[in-house]
Design a protein around this motif. Structure first.
Motif, PDB file in Angstrom:
ATOM      1  N   ASP A 146       8.921   1.404   0.600  1.00  0.00           N
ATOM      2  CA  ASP A 146       8.415   0.397  -0.027  1.00  0.00           C
ATOM      3  C   ASP A 146       8.577   0.222  -1.307  1.00  0.00           C
ATOM      4  OD1 ASP A 146       7.475  -0.659   2.607  1.00  0.00           O
ATOM      5  OD2 ASP A 146       5.444   0.553   2.242  1.00  0.00           O
ATOM      6  N   TRP A 147       8.479   1.257  -2.149  1.00  0.00           N
ATOM      7  CA  TRP A 147       8.662   1.137  -3.558  1.00  0.00           C
ATOM      8  C   TRP A 147       9.980   0.845  -3.980  1.00  0.00           C
ATOM      9  CZ3 TRP A 147       5.663   6.540  -4.355  1.00  0.00           C
ATOM     10  CH2 TRP A 147       4.452   6.276  -4.821  1.00  0.00           C
ATOM     11  N   ARG A 149      12.114  -0.962  -2.331  1.00  0.00           N
ATOM     12  CA  ARG A 149      12.345  -2.447  -1.836  1.00  0.00           C
ATOM     13  C   ARG A 149      11.909  -3.440  -2.916  1.00  0.00           C
ATOM     14  NH1 ARG A 149      11.635  -1.128   3.434  1.00  0.00           N
ATOM     15  NH2 ARG A 149       9.587  -1.119   3.315  1.00  0.00           N
ATOM     16  N   ASN A 150      10.577  -2.677  -3.349  1.00  0.00           N
ATOM     17  CA  ASN A 150       9.911  -3.738  -4.358  1.00  0.00           C
ATOM     18  C   ASN A 150      10.676  -3.530  -5.702  1.00  0.00           C
ATOM     19  OD1 ASN A 150       7.718  -4.424  -2.522  1.00  0.00           O
ATOM     20  ND2 ASN A 150       6.484  -2.694  -3.111  1.00  0.00           N
ATOM     21  N   ALA A 153      13.628  -5.644  -5.809  1.00  0.00           N
ATOM     22  CA  ALA A 153      13.313  -6.974  -5.659  1.00  0.00           C
ATOM     23  C   ALA A 153      13.070  -7.531  -7.172  1.00  0.00           C
ATOM     24  CB  ALA A 153      12.103  -7.628  -4.879  1.00  0.00           C
ATOM     25  N   GLU A 154      12.445  -6.481  -7.851  1.00  0.00           N
ATOM     26  CA  GLU A 154      12.157  -7.031  -9.285  1.00  0.00           C
ATOM     27  C   GLU A 154      13.430  -6.923 -10.181  1.00  0.00           C
ATOM     28  OE1 GLU A 154       9.603  -7.764 -10.671  1.00  0.00           O
ATOM     29  OE2 GLU A 154       8.545  -8.070  -8.831  1.00  0.00           O
TER      30      GLU A 154
END
Length: 201
Positions: A146-147, A149-150, A153-154
């Protein structure tokens, strides 16, 4: 029917209520009924960690995440933080595997509501308690995914545009054009916003 008759005759018999909870949970798959029976057992004085953990699990499986988390946290607060070995069990009556499972489940609950820091801490503590705990290992892997992917995205530049047209009964028209962009470079983050507006009427 036999349990109901026994409970009507001896409503203060915690063993009978526990047996009834076992029947409802394990044979009839009635989690709501099992929870009610376990709550009666708790009201009659049951307080050992294994029972409290079971009740928390039943509450979670029956859709009561908040109550389950509160019960698990109260249980975890009484567990030692140093590395445990099993056997023997620790002072609460839990061995390393059970204590780690409590903490790993707290990690799951925190992750499901988006609290990544709290979730990571719970998983790490679970693995410190029992390095073989599968729930904590899988939870950490999913948390790191999850980290990633986030973060991706940033870091990927983004460009967005918007067009708005407004009018009223007097033939007044406003046209807005807008654009926004954002991204990162090294330790820096950047953003830009621009637009134009035209009026007619």
């Amino acid at each position: 029917a036999l349990y109901r008759a026994a409970l009507e005759e001896s409503p203060e018999d915690s063993s009978a209520w526990l047996g009834y909870a076992d029947l409802l949970q394990y044979q009839l798959d009635d989690l709501e009924g099992a929870r009610e029976a376990l709550l009666r057992v708790e009201a009659l004085g049951a307080a050992d960690p294994a029972f409290r953990f079971r009740l928390a699990q039943v509450e979670l499986w029956s859709g009561r995440a908040d109550q389950a988390e509160a019960r698990l946290q109260a249980l975890a607060d009484g567990l030692p933080t140093q590395l445990l070995t099993a056997p023997p069990p620790d002072s609460t009556g839990f061995g390393a595997q059970q204590a780690a499972e409590v903490r790993a489940l707290l990690g799951d609950l925190a992750r499901w509501r988006g609290d990544m820091v709290r979730s990571a801490n719970a998983y790490e503590l679970a693995l410190h308690t029992d390095s073989a705990n599968a729930r904590a290992r899988q939870g950490l892997e999913e948390l790191h995914a999850d980290w990633d992917r986030n973060l991706a995205a940033e870091e990927d530049p983004g460009l967005r545009g918007a067009v708005y047209s407004l009018g009223d009964s007097d033939d007044f028209t406003r046209l807005d054009l807008g654009v926004e962009g954002s991204g990162t470079r090294g330790d820096w983050a950047w953003g830009v916003r621009g637009g134009t507006r035209s009026l007619e009427g």
